[in-house]
Design a protein around this motif. Structure first.
Motif, short mmCIF file in Angstrom:
data_model
loop_
_atom_site.label_atom_id
_atom_site.label_comp_id
_atom_site.label_asym_id
_atom_site.label_seq_id
_atom_site.Cartn_x
_atom_site.Cartn_y
_atom_site.Cartn_z
N LEU A 83 -10.64 -8.72 4.63
CA LEU A 83 -10.93 -7.29 4.69
C LEU A 83 -11.97 -6.87 3.65
CD1 LEU A 83 -7.26 -5.95 5.12
CD2 LEU A 83 -9.00 -6.26 6.90
N SER A 84 -12.75 -7.83 3.18
CA SER A 84 -13.77 -7.53 2.17
C SER A 84 -14.75 -6.46 2.64
CB SER A 84 -14.53 -8.80 1.79
OG SER A 84 -13.66 -9.79 1.25
N HIS A 85 -15.09 -6.50 3.93
CA HIS A 85 -16.03 -5.51 4.46
C HIS A 85 -15.44 -4.10 4.36
CE1 HIS A 85 -19.10 -3.63 6.90
NE2 HIS A 85 -18.18 -3.19 7.75
N VAL A 86 -14.15 -3.99 4.60
CA VAL A 86 -13.48 -2.69 4.49
C VAL A 86 -13.54 -2.18 3.06
CG1 VAL A 86 -11.27 -1.47 4.75
CG2 VAL A 86 -11.95 -3.20 6.43
N TRP A 87 -13.36 -3.09 2.11
CA TRP A 87 -13.44 -2.69 0.71
C TRP A 87 -14.86 -2.23 0.36
CZ3 TRP A 87 -10.35 -2.22 -3.63
CH2 TRP A 87 -8.98 -2.44 -3.43
N GLU A 88 -15.84 -2.93 0.84
CA GLU A 88 -17.23 -2.58 0.53
C GLU A 88 -17.60 -1.22 1.10
OE1 GLU A 88 -19.44 -5.77 2.16
OE2 GLU A 88 -18.71 -7.26 0.71
N ASN A 146 -14.50 3.05 -4.51
CA ASN A 146 -14.12 3.86 -5.67
C ASN A 146 -12.75 3.50 -6.23
OD1 ASN A 146 -12.78 4.83 -3.38
ND2 ASN A 146 -12.64 6.92 -4.20
N TYR A 147 -12.10 2.49 -5.66
CA TYR A 147 -10.79 2.07 -6.16
C TYR A 147 -10.96 1.34 -7.48
CZ TYR A 147 -8.21 3.24 -1.87
OH TYR A 147 -7.61 3.91 -0.83
N SER A 148 -9.92 1.36 -8.31
CA SER A 148 -10.01 0.75 -9.64
C SER A 148 -10.17 -0.77 -9.55
CB SER A 148 -8.75 1.07 -10.46
OG SER A 148 -7.64 0.35 -9.96
N PRO A 149 -10.83 -1.38 -10.54
CA PRO A 149 -10.96 -2.85 -10.57
C PRO A 149 -9.60 -3.55 -10.56
CG PRO A 149 -12.50 -1.86 -12.12
CD PRO A 149 -11.61 -0.75 -11.64
N ALA A 150 -8.62 -2.95 -11.23
CA ALA A 150 -7.29 -3.56 -11.27
C ALA A 150 -6.67 -3.60 -9.88
CB ALA A 150 -6.38 -2.81 -12.24
N LEU A 151 -6.83 -2.54 -9.11
CA LEU A 151 -6.31 -2.53 -7.74
C LEU A 151 -7.05 -3.53 -6.87
CD1 LEU A 151 -5.52 1.16 -6.68
CD2 LEU A 151 -4.00 -0.83 -6.53
N LYS A 152 -8.36 -3.61 -7.03
CA LYS A 152 -9.14 -4.56 -6.24
C LYS A 152 -8.72 -5.99 -6.53
CE LYS A 152 -13.86 -5.82 -4.90
NZ LYS A 152 -15.30 -5.56 -5.06
N ASN A 201 -5.80 5.72 -3.54
CA ASN A 201 -7.16 6.23 -3.54
C ASN A 201 -7.33 7.21 -4.70
OD1 ASN A 201 -9.58 7.78 -2.98
ND2 ASN A 201 -9.48 6.99 -0.90
N PRO A 202 -8.23 6.93 -5.64
CA PRO A 202 -8.39 7.81 -6.80
C PRO A 202 -8.89 9.20 -6.45
CG PRO A 202 -10.13 6.16 -6.74
CD PRO A 202 -9.14 5.77 -5.69
N GLY A 203 -9.41 9.37 -5.24
CA GLY A 203 -9.88 10.68 -4.82
C GLY A 203 -8.83 11.50 -4.08
N ALA A 204 -7.65 10.92 -3.87
CA ALA A 204 -6.59 11.64 -3.16
C ALA A 204 -5.94 12.66 -4.08
CB ALA A 204 -5.55 10.65 -2.64
N PRO A 205 -5.66 13.84 -3.58
CA PRO A 205 -4.98 14.84 -4.41
C PRO A 205 -3.56 14.40 -4.73
CG PRO A 205 -5.13 15.59 -2.14
CD PRO A 205 -5.95 14.35 -2.23
N ILE A 206 -3.08 14.78 -5.90
CA ILE A 206 -1.73 14.42 -6.32
C ILE A 206 -0.97 15.68 -6.71
CG2 ILE A 206 -2.39 12.11 -7.10
CD1 ILE A 206 -2.42 13.20 -9.97
#
Length: 351
Positions: free
Chosen positions: A43-48, A53-59, A280-285
Motif C-alpha cells: 500500500l506504499s502508493h496509498v501512503w504517498e 501528513n501522517y507522523s513518521p512513527a505511524l509510518k 490522521n493528524p488533520g482529523a478534528p478531535i
C-alpha cells in the motif's frame, strides 16, 4: 464476529485461494508477520498519495521489513500514568518527568498512608503488568530493542531484561501490596476515591471513572529513565490491510485512501469512543484537555508500540502474565523467573 474467533481464522483467510480483499486488524508486528509471508498488498502508493501528513512513527509502524507500507492506520489510543490533581496538591507532590522524581513522588505519597501505585492485576488482569514491562523496557533499552525482544530476537533472561527488573524493583515498595487480589477495574475506583495515588492505563480509563471526578483526573507521560534513549509510547493502532491475492487492487487502494481521510476517521471516532484518537493528524478531535494532550504526546513520540501481545503473540502474553505476576510477588526471584519466562517463550516461538 468475536475478536478471538477472527484472530484464529485470519491466517486461513489470508492464505486461501480466494481471500476477502480488505481486513480490519492491528498494525505493527501482527501485520508484518503476514507481510513476511507475502500475504499483504503493498500500500506504499496509498501512503504517498493520501497519508503523506501522517507522523513518521505511524509510518514506521505500518511498514514491513522490506520498507513497504502494508497497513493504513485508522484509530489509536494513548497510555499514561493517571492521577487526581487535587490529591497531588493535597499530598504536596508534582508531576514527575524522570524516574528519579517518580520514585520521590511515590515515597511522599506512601507517607500519607496511601499506596502510591495501583495495579489491580488479579487473575487474568495480570496483563496490565505487561504495560509496566513495555514502558520500562522501552525507557531503558529503547523501543527498537523492545519490539525485537517481543518478536523472539533476544531472550527474556538477557542482561538487558535483568536491568529492567532491577529498575522495577526500585518502585516495588510503592506498589499496592493488595494488587494481586484486586480487580483491575476496582483500581480505577480506588484512584477516583484517592485510595491509590497513580495507575498506569490507556485512555479507556476515562470511560470507567465517575463523571464528577473527570475534571480532576489527569495523566503524565511515563517517566524518562535514560534521556539518550528514543522515546517510545504505547499506542495500540487499528486500521486496515489488504490481501496480496486481491483481484481488485485499484478498488482496494481507493478504499484504503478513503479510510485515511480525516472526516472518515472523525466519524469513526464519534461512534467508537473509548478514548480513541484519529490517526490522521488533520482529523478534528474532541475539545478536551485529555484528548489534545494524548494526541500531542503520540505525535511527538520517536516510536509507537502496540502493547505486549500485539507486538508479540497472544501465546506469549500468557507467559508474560505468569512471569510478571510472580515477579511482583517474589522480586528477589527475578533471575529464576526470567529463565522460566525464556523457556516458555521458546516453546511459544517454536510451536
Amino acid at each position: 464476529m468475536a475478536v478471538e474467533t477472527f484472530r484464529t481464522q485470519l491466517p486461513s483467510y489470508l492464505s486461501s485461494n480466494n481471500p476477502p480483499d480488505v481486513y480490519t486488524w492491528y498494525a505493527g508486528s501482527v501485520a508484518r508477520q503476514f507481510a513476511k509471508k507475502g500475504e499483504l498488498l503493498d500500500l506504499s502508493h496509498v501512503w504517498e498519495s493520501s497519508l503523506s501528513n501522517y507522523s513518521p512513527a505511524l509510518k514506521s509502524l505500518c511498514t514491513d521489513t522490506n520498507g513497504k507500507q502494508i497497513f493504513v492506520p485508522r484509530n489509536y489510543y494513548y497510555w499514561g500514568v493517571w492521577y487526581r490533581k487535587s490529591m497531588f496538591a493535597q499530598w504536596g507532590v508534582e508531576v514527575p518527568a524522570t524516574w528519579t522524581k517518580f520514585l520521590d513522588v511515590c515515597k511522599k505519597i506512601q507517607t500519607k498512608g496511601v499506596p502510591a501505585v495501583g495495579t489491580g492485576h488479579q487473575g487474568t488482569n495480570a496483563w496490565i503488568l505487561a504495560g509496566w514491562f513495555d514502558y520500562l523496557n522501552m525507557r531503558i533499552n529503547g523501543p527498537d530493542y523492545h519490539v525485537k525482544l517481543l518478536a523472539g530476537a533476544d531472550s527474556f533472561d538477557s542482561p538487558k531484561v535483568t536491568t529492567v527488573f532491577d529498575t522495577w524493583k526500585q518502585a516495588m515498595p510503592y506498589f499496592d501490596p493488595k494488587g494481586a487480589a484486586t480487580d483491575y477495574n476496582l483500581t480505577f475506583t480506588q484512584l477516583a476515591q484517592g485510595k491509590v495515588g497513580m495507575t498506569l492505563a490507556g485512555s479507556y480509563i476515562l470511560g470507567a471513572l465517575p463523571e464528577n471526578v473527570l475534571g480532576d483526573i489527569d495523566f503524565f507521560q511515563f517517566p524518562i529513565i535514560d534521556p539518550s534513549v528514543p522515546v517510545g509510547e504505547e499506542a495500540p493502532t487499528d486500521g486496515v490491510f489488504a490481501s496480496a491475492r486481491t483481484q481488485n487492487s485499484r478498488t482496494v487502494e481507493a478504499f484504503c485512501s478513503f479510510i485515511a481521510r480525516p472526516e472518515v476517521q472523525r466519524d469513526w471516532i464519534a461512534v467508537a469512543g473509548g478514548g480513541n484518537l484519529p490517526c490522521n493528524p488533520g482529523a478534528p478531535i474532541a475539545d478536551d484537555v485529555h484528548t489534545k494532550k494524548g494526541k500531542d504526546m503520540l505525535e511527538r513520540a520517536g516510536a509507537l508500540t502496540q502493547f505486549f501481545n500485539r507486538d508479540s503473540s497472544d501465546g506469549l502474553q500468557e507467559t508474560a502474565n505468569a512471569a510478571l505476576a510472580e515477579f511482583l510477588a517474589k522480586p528477589n526471584d527475578a533471575k529464576r523467573i526470567q529463565s522460566t519466562w525464556e523457556d516458555a517463550a521458546k516453546r511459544v516461538f517454536t510451536s
